[in-house]
Design an enzyme around this catalytic site. Structure first.
Site, short mmCIF file in Angstrom:
data_model
loop_
_atom_site.label_atom_id
_atom_site.label_comp_id
_atom_site.label_asym_id
_atom_site.label_seq_id
_atom_site.Cartn_x
_atom_site.Cartn_y
_atom_site.Cartn_z
N ARG A 16 0.81 -1.22 0.00
CA ARG A 16 0.00 0.00 0.00
C ARG A 16 0.85 1.28 0.00
O ARG A 16 0.33 2.37 -0.21
CB ARG A 16 -0.95 -0.02 1.21
CG ARG A 16 -2.04 -1.07 1.10
CD ARG A 16 -2.68 -1.40 2.44
NE ARG A 16 -1.88 -2.32 3.24
CZ ARG A 16 -2.22 -2.78 4.45
NH1 ARG A 16 -3.34 -2.39 4.99
NH2 ARG A 16 -1.43 -3.61 5.09
N LYS A 23 9.03 -0.86 3.14
CA LYS A 23 8.22 0.03 3.98
C LYS A 23 8.93 0.48 5.24
O LYS A 23 8.90 1.66 5.61
CB LYS A 23 6.90 -0.67 4.35
CG LYS A 23 6.06 0.15 5.31
CD LYS A 23 4.63 -0.32 5.40
CE LYS A 23 4.49 -1.58 6.19
NZ LYS A 23 3.07 -1.94 6.38
N ASN A 388 40.28 29.06 -3.27
CA ASN A 388 40.91 27.96 -2.52
C ASN A 388 41.17 26.73 -3.36
O ASN A 388 41.82 25.80 -2.90
CB ASN A 388 40.04 27.59 -1.30
CG ASN A 388 38.65 27.12 -1.71
OD1 ASN A 388 38.12 27.54 -2.74
ND2 ASN A 388 38.07 26.25 -0.92
C1 UD1 Z 1 -1.46 -6.30 11.05
C2 UD1 Z 1 -2.40 -7.26 11.82
C3 UD1 Z 1 -3.64 -6.49 12.23
C4 UD1 Z 1 -3.25 -5.30 13.06
C5 UD1 Z 1 -2.23 -4.42 12.35
C6 UD1 Z 1 -1.68 -3.38 13.29
C7 UD1 Z 1 -2.02 -9.43 10.76
C8 UD1 Z 1 -2.56 -10.44 9.84
N1 UD1 Z 1 -2.77 -8.34 10.94
O1 UD1 Z 1 -2.15 -5.89 9.89
O2 UD1 Z 1 -4.50 -7.36 13.00
O3 UD1 Z 1 -4.41 -4.54 13.40
O4 UD1 Z 1 -1.12 -5.20 11.89
O5 UD1 Z 1 -0.82 -2.47 12.66
O6 UD1 Z 1 -0.99 -9.63 11.35
N2 UD1 Z 1 5.23 -8.90 7.65
C9 UD1 Z 1 6.23 -9.84 7.46
N3 UD1 Z 1 5.98 -10.92 6.67
C10 UD1 Z 1 4.80 -11.12 6.07
C11 UD1 Z 1 3.77 -10.17 6.24
C12 UD1 Z 1 4.01 -9.07 7.05
O7 UD1 Z 1 7.32 -9.69 8.01
O8 UD1 Z 1 4.66 -12.14 5.36
C13 UD1 Z 1 5.51 -7.73 8.48
C14 UD1 Z 1 5.38 -6.42 7.75
O9 UD1 Z 1 6.64 -6.04 7.19
C15 UD1 Z 1 4.91 -5.47 8.83
C16 UD1 Z 1 4.18 -6.36 9.82
O10 UD1 Z 1 4.57 -7.68 9.53
O11 UD1 Z 1 6.03 -4.85 9.48
C17 UD1 Z 1 2.66 -6.22 9.71
O12 UD1 Z 1 2.26 -6.53 8.39
P1 UD1 Z 1 1.19 -5.66 7.61
O13 UD1 Z 1 1.03 -6.23 6.25
O14 UD1 Z 1 1.47 -4.23 7.75
O15 UD1 Z 1 -0.12 -6.04 8.45
P2 UD1 Z 1 -1.42 -5.14 8.65
O16 UD1 Z 1 -2.30 -5.31 7.48
O17 UD1 Z 1 -1.03 -3.78 9.05
MG MG Z 2 0.73 -2.77 9.05
#
Ligand code: UD1
Ligand code: MG
Length: 459
Positions: A16, A23, A388
């Site tokens: 996103r 990110k 200089n």
């Molecule tokens: C996640 C939570 C959601 C919560 C929100 C809070 C899940 C499924 N959902 O959603 O319940 O309200 O955070 O901010 O966890 N990441 C990895 N590997 C992956 C996927 C993600 O390392 O395969 C890392 C991302 O880099 C990020 C973090 O996990 O730092 C969260 O992932 P993101 O995709 O941002 O989850 P949200 O949709 O924000």
């Molecule tokens: Mg997130």
């Protein structure tokens, strides 16, 4: 805290954000967002601090290379947050106690909150403790579903029904887990959801089914657990950080004429009764003393400024040191390794680089001082240029105490202007000027009588 281990999830693509840059390296308040997460984690003195990387792993690893005590595991491919934590299993081999799980995209959280989360987790002897908060706009977050007071599961935005979407208590994405049994439970997390990913929050329902204790801690300040998933949220987070910093400065006696346009970095220090005008940026490790005045449009980075210094509008100051009572600008540029001693004055359209300007000395108009040592009480006239650079190497200029450099002069380095010497207007100084001497290089002026009339007559 004893027996705390930390894992930070930073492998996701951040779709996103619409960015080529991972990110967690996008900057909030001037620093990569993951820096804040790691700084908060470090306050707990964890036994192991593991970062899960994947998307653009090399870039993330390199950006964090200078941080001591970190280890990395790679999640490849990225199949969801539960899959990400599972990728860290080997890094926690033989570890026991509490695992604090942080998200690389939740940068504003405070060390106090983390401590509360771990304390609560331990006192309740829970298998998992989830950090939650209540927000007005829960869109995009996982919702906390409760039966009575007990959390029963977390449902993601895309999988939620309308009733669940109306829940305003959200999952902050920060958890404390008992390491005991954690990785076995993660292996049982399935991907039967809208994103076909293995969701870490599903552990809540799994643990509840198994009858293991799941607790929650509710953060009262929702701003501090904001997740950053888009550029709008990135800008919001920077704004929140700035507001916090501004409030702290004002509480300590600094006037910010317009806090909404004051861009002051988290590590900047400013003394009391200093006034900051609108539209100022102060960054890096800058320290500013008391009773200074920083006018509009000024940029200052990594500099040390004493007391009672005035920086006039639109000056640009980087890696410089300015002593008490000095004045700079408007429209002045101080480049790295500039030092202005007490009461020195640098005026409009003056550029200084790698130079010391002694106490009470002044260069007030249209000048360039590079690699120059200026003594005390020196006057540098308008349009003076230190030459200089000879095309290959840089050379130094020395202007001793009390010297007077006439306007529009060029000082061809290496060269020394002796104590109290004068350089006449328009002089090109190619050799040293002895103390007390006058240097002139321009030829004698000749006036050609009636030249204009004769020129016109030729037409
Ligand atoms: C996640 C939570 C959601 C919560 C929100 C809070 C899940 C499924 N959902 O959603 O319940 O309200 O955070 O901010 O966890 N990441 C990895 N590997 C992956 C996927 C993600 O390392 O395969 C890392 C991302 O880099 C990020 C973090 O996990 O730092 C969260 O992932 P993101 O995709 O941002 O989850 P949200 O949709 O924000
Ligand atoms: Mg997130």
């Amino acid at each position: 805290m004893s027996d705390v281990h930390v894992a930070v999830l930073a492998a996701g693509k951040g779709t996103r954000m619409k960015s080529a840059r991972p990110k967690v390296l996008h900057r909030v308040g001037g620093l990569p967002m993951i820096d804040y997460v790691l700084a908060a984690a470090s306050t707990l003195a964890p036994r192991r601090l593991v970062v899960v990387i994947g998307h653009e792993a090399a870039a993330v690893r390199q950006a964090l290379a200078s941080r001591p005590g970190l280890s990395f595991v790679v999640q490849e491919p990225q199949l969801g947050t539960a899959h990400a934590l599972l990728a860290a299993e080997s890094a926690f081999e033989g570890a026991s106690g509490t695992l604090l799980l942080l998200s690389g995209d939740v940068p504003l959280l405070s060390p106090d909150t983390l401590r509360q989360l771990v304390d609560r987790h331990r006192s309740a002897d829970a298998a998992a403790t989830v950090l939650t908060t209540v927000v007005d706009q829960p869109y995009g977050y996982g919702r906390v579903v409760r039966t009575g007071r007990q959390i029963t599961r977390i449902v993601e935005e895309r999988d939620a029904d309308p009733t669940e979407k109306a829940i305003r208590e959200i999952n902050a994405g920060i958890y404390a887990f008992a390491l005991d049994g954690l990785f076995d439970a993660l292996r049982s997390v399935a991907s039967g959801n809208a994103q076909r990913e293995r969701y870490l929050p599903d552990l809540v329902a799994i643990y509840r089914r198994e009858g293991r204790g799941v607790e929650t801690v509710t953060e009262t300040n929702p701003d501090s657990v904001r997740g950053i998933n888009s550029r709008v949220e990135l800008a919001d987070a920077s704004r929140i950080l700035r507001a916090r910093k501004n409030a702290e400065l004002m509480a300590n006696g600094v006037t910010l004429e317009d806090p909404a346009t004051a861009y002051i970095g988290a590590s900047v220090q400013i003394g009391c009764d200093t006034i900051v005008h609108p539209g100022v940026t102060i960054a890096g490790r800058t320290v500013i003393g008391e009773s200074c005045e920083i006018h509009s449009g000024v940029f200052i980075a990594d500099s040390r400024i004493g007391n009672g210094v005035v920086v006039h509008d639109h000056s640009h100051i980087v890696e410089s040191a300015i002593e008490d009572g000095a004045a700079v600008g408007p429209f002045a540029r101080l480049r790295p390794k500039t030092e202005l001693r007490t009461g020195a004055r640098i005026g409009n359209f003056v550029e200084v680089k790698g130079s010391v300007v002694g106490a009470g000395s002044k260069a007030l108009h249209l000048a360039y001082l590079g690699d120059t040592t200026v003594g005390e009480r020196v006057n540098i006239g308008a349009g003076t240029i230190t030459c200089n650079y000879d095309g290959e190497r840089k050379h130094t200029t020395v202007i001793e105490d009390g010297a007077f450099i006439g306007t529009d002069s060029q000082l061809v380095a290496p060269v020394t202007i002796g104590k109290g010497a004068y350089v006449g207007t328009g002089t090109t100084v190619r050799t040293d000027v002895p103390p007390g001497a006058l240097a002139v290089s321009a030829g004698k002026q000749r006036n050609i009588e009636d030249w204009v009339a004769r020129k016109k007559g030729r037409r």
